[in-house]
Design an enzyme around this catalytic site. Structure first.
Site, short mmCIF file in Angstrom:
data_model
loop_
_atom_site.label_atom_id
_atom_site.label_comp_id
_atom_site.label_asym_id
_atom_site.label_seq_id
_atom_site.Cartn_x
_atom_site.Cartn_y
_atom_site.Cartn_z
N GLY A 69 0.79 -1.22 0.00
CA GLY A 69 0.00 0.00 0.00
C GLY A 69 0.82 1.27 0.00
N THR A 70 1.93 1.27 0.72
CA THR A 70 2.75 2.48 0.79
C THR A 70 3.33 2.83 -0.57
OG1 THR A 70 3.29 2.27 3.14
CG2 THR A 70 4.86 3.47 1.77
N ASN A 148 -7.99 3.64 8.62
CA ASN A 148 -7.33 2.52 9.29
C ASN A 148 -7.42 2.60 10.82
OD1 ASN A 148 -5.58 4.79 8.54
ND2 ASN A 148 -3.99 3.72 9.70
N GLN A 176 -7.77 -0.54 3.51
CA GLN A 176 -8.62 -1.11 4.56
C GLN A 176 -9.97 -1.56 4.03
OE1 GLN A 176 -7.74 -1.81 7.65
NE2 GLN A 176 -5.70 -0.89 7.50
N SER A 196 -3.38 -3.32 -0.62
CA SER A 196 -2.25 -4.03 0.00
C SER A 196 -2.68 -5.44 0.36
CB SER A 196 -1.79 -3.29 1.26
OG SER A 196 -0.70 -3.95 1.86
N GLY A 197 -1.82 -6.42 0.05
CA GLY A 197 -2.20 -7.81 0.24
C GLY A 197 -2.24 -8.29 1.67
N HIS A 198 -1.34 -7.82 2.52
CA HIS A 198 -1.24 -8.44 3.84
C HIS A 198 -2.41 -8.08 4.76
CE1 HIS A 198 0.30 -5.10 6.50
NE2 HIS A 198 0.60 -4.58 5.34
N THR A 234 11.58 -7.17 -11.77
CA THR A 234 10.99 -8.50 -11.96
C THR A 234 9.81 -8.69 -11.02
OG1 THR A 234 13.14 -9.39 -12.59
CG2 THR A 234 11.46 -10.97 -11.91
N CYS A 318 1.58 1.80 11.46
CA CYS A 318 2.64 2.58 10.83
C CYS A 318 3.10 3.75 11.69
CB CYS A 318 2.19 3.09 9.46
SG CYS A 318 1.86 1.76 8.30
#
Length: 369
Positions: A69-70, A148, A176, A196-198, A234, A318
């Site tokens: 996300g950042t 968030n 979020q 963001s995936g996590h 990559t 964060c």
């Protein structure tokens, strides 16, 4: 352990790991390589991009995989502002994630004028406030989809429509919101969107930037020209496949989770009269409960709760370790000393009712009477 910090990061899901595994083992090739291993990796990457695009109601060519996300926020804000010839005026809200606020501040050091939109006491941006500051030279508006720290959901479609009327690009940080809310970019009316995936159950280090194909933007990462030059380097094929899988799985039934959240909030407020809910009481993320608890330091509450087997947070991960009160809460009019008593408990469908009941009881025991 009862884990109630899903807004910081979610546990990696088994289905995600299983989808990723072939690209960490058998199909490990570089997707740019012209041999069978490379072709297998390329197939996995292309399929993941198509699946993400389908979820967003977008074209695959508009989806860029990045590190999270950042990076996605930085690329959207800096990339659009640097490429957009309209002017040098940027608008962001006062409750944005630091990735957005710091990107806007960086543009300010380059000579851009940055307008910080205020929010009301629920943390919501009022459309009239945005309409008042839009100008002919506005380069970009960036307003998060859902906060968030306090979970407030912004009226993104309405805000984006105001920007569109003036021809102004509109970016939303939807990190979020993913897994809970509608992400169809055409219905939202946005120009760019960050994910963001996590937060969804992937390993850390994978994210997505969607940018409308008609929008100019300057890539921030240059090199081999991967992803049509939008983000060189990559690609993380396994991460992309995991991201697509997690996005499709979501967090569970939003209605059911919201009902459980409301029950949890009611339990806390009844048993701990000193606690106050923060954020919008209705327009908030389904699995998000946030409070201030005057009379107790948020950090000391965290320590005491963890000693009782309950893991949560005092706000944005964060900003962890900062002695400053939450910029989100202070923007909402919460006094600094009260803002430092913040507590955030976030969860998805996997957290059972018995765990939420126990967390409510323990919080009530620890809160001032």
């Amino acid at each position: 352990m009862i884990y109630l910090d899903h807004a910081a990061t979610s546990p990696v899901r088994r289905e995600v790991l299983e989808a990723m595994w072939p690209y960490l083992t058998r199909d490990f090739g570089n997707p740019a390589s012209h041999h069978d291993l490379g072709a297998a990796a390329r197939h996995g990457l292309d399929d993941a991009r198509t699946r993400v695009a389908r979820h967003l109601g977008a074209r695959p060519s508009e989806v860029t995989f990045c590190s999270g996300g950042t990076e996605s926020d930085n690329t959207a804000i800096k990339g659009i502002a640097l490429a957009e010839p309209r002017g040098r005026h940027v608008i962001v809200s006062a409750v944005e994630h630091p990735a957005v606020l710091e990107s806007a501040a960086w543009l300010g050091r380059l000579g851009y004028e940055v307008t910080i939109l205020p929010v009301d006491t629920d943390g919501m941006v009022q459309p009239d406030a945005l309409a008042e500051v839009l100008r002919d030279d506005t380069t970009l508006v960036s307003i998060q989809y859902a906060n968030n720290e306090v979970g407030t959901i912004q009226p993104i479609a309405e805000l984006a429509a105001l920007a569109a009327e003036r021809g102004v690009p509109f970016h939303t940080d939807a990190v979020q919101a993913a897994g809970w809310l509608d992400l169809d970019v055409r219905r939202l009316g946005v120009t760019a969107l960050s994910l963001s995936g996590h937060k969804l159950g992937t390993p850390k280090g994978i994210g997505v930037l969607w940018v409308d194909r008609r929008q100019r933007f300057e890539p921030l990462v240059h090199g081999g020209g991967q992803q049509d030059g939008r983000r060189s380097g990559t690609e993380d094929v396994a991460g992309a496949v995991g991201f697509a899988t997690a996005l499709e799985l979501g967090h569970g039934d939003p209605t059911r989770v919201a009902e459980r959240r409301d029950r949890f909030v009611a339990q806390v407020l009844e048993a701990a009269p000193a606690a106050r809910l923060t954020g919008h009481p209705v327009s908030r993320l389904p699995g998000h409960a946030s409070f201030v608890v005057p009379g107790r330091s948020g950090e000391s509450l965290l320590v005491d709760l963890e000693a009782r087997g309950i893991t949560c947070s005092s706000g944005s991960a964060c900003a962890a370790g900062s002695d400053e009160p939450s910029h989100v809460l202070t923007a909402m009019g919460v006094e600094s000393h009260t803002a430092q008593t913040a507590l955030r408990l976030t969860f998805d469908e996997s957290v059972e009712d018995v765990a939420l009941d126990r967390a409510a009881r323990e919080l009530a025991r620890l809160a001032p009477g």
